[in-house]
Design an enzyme around this catalytic site. Structure first.
Site: not given
Length: 300
Positions: A119, A171, A174-175, A178
């Protein structure tokens, strides 16, 4: 240290530059032969074969490619060029189950595999990247100099998340987070904008929020930066793409029976923005007309 880099786009190119700046030799290959020449200090390779030939065993090759067919085909080619003891690192936005499958396939040939969720976007070159690493402790130690060079500092911004697959899974989530954060900011600012009687200056407001508030964040920093020059967004089409990781996050939540309503709704909102026909809304207008006699707006 010397490393091979395959895929020198916006992320891969800047990651290569950052590694070179930290004294790591990078041999790079990209489908566009002009790209390697644009990166100062990079050793360009004209093919995957050439890239592998320029590295000394045990070799490390880092992939920064789109998920799916491109990654699959490249990995298949690399498998025939690499030897036992070599290591493949996938830093793209791959599905974690694909990473686990690929690791098993390479392990049968004695080739190591690691997945790294990356990221940082276009700002990573200067600020450093957030890195979530999946793989064995042995591979983590081998990659440590690279991770430390890419991270904001040698001791912050990177983590050995767990075994193979853990990096891309982390990840992925995480996205998803986001997505939710972006949606909340967009909805709140739109609500402020619609309250015409107060005449909110969104640029001033978001700039103020950046200091001392609970919602201060880098995402807010970037939003405030853009709004300072353009609050109306008239030149921006209301279409928001999704990279695929939001979908994977929601699918995983369904499989595990974990409620993630904010992330799910933010994903569906993106889908809605991509619907050029607006068929759902057209049907809703028709239903209201049929049961209540409400008027409909004729399409231009």
């Amino acid at each position: 240290m010397k490393i091979g880099f395959v895929g020198l786009g916006r992320m891969g190119g800047n990651m290569s530059r950052r590694l070179i700046r930290h004294g790591i030799e990078v041999v790079g290959f990209d489908q566009n032969p002009a790209v390697p020449q644009s990166i100062e200090g990079l050793i360009g390779a004209g093919s995957l074969f050439a890239l592998c030939s320029m590295l000394t065993p045990p070799r490390t090759v880092w992939l920064m490619l789109p998920a799916g067919e491109v990654s699959e085909n490249t990995l298949a080619q690399l498998t025939s060029l690499l030897s036992p003891g070599d290591l493949v690192v996938d830093g793209g936005n791959a599905y974690y189950k694909d990473s686990q499958r690929r690791a098993k396939m390479l392990d049968e040939r004695g080739i190591g595999f690691a997945d790294v969720g990356v990221s940082g976007g276009v700002w990573g070159f200067e600020n450093g990247y957030g890195l979530m690493f999946g793989g064995s402790a042995e591979v983590a130690e081998r990659l440590k100099p690279v991770l430390q060079a890419l991270a904001p500092t040698p001791d912050t911004g990177w983590v050995h998340a767990g075994p193979v697959g853990a990096g891309h899974f982390a990840k992925m989530v995480h996205n998803g987070i986001e997505y939710g954060m972006m949606q909340a900011l967009a909805e709140g600012l739109n609500l402020l904008r619609k309250k015409k009687e107060f005449g909110f200056d969104l640029a001033q407001l978001t700039e103020a929020w950046r200091h001392g508030t609970v919602i201060r964040s880098w995402l807010l920093d970037l939003t405030a930066q853009y709004l300072a020059s353009d609050q109306n967004l008239e030149g921006i089409a209301p279409v928001v793409a999704d990279s695929g990781e939001g979908r994977w996050t929601v699918l995983e939540a369904v499989e595990l029976g974990v409620p993630i309503p904010v992330i799910t709704q933010s994903l569906f909102t993106r889908f809605e923005s991509q619907d050029e026909e607006d068929y759902n809304e057209r049907l809703l207008a028709v239903m209201r007309k049929m049961f209540g006699g409400h008027s409909v707006v004729e399409a231009e």
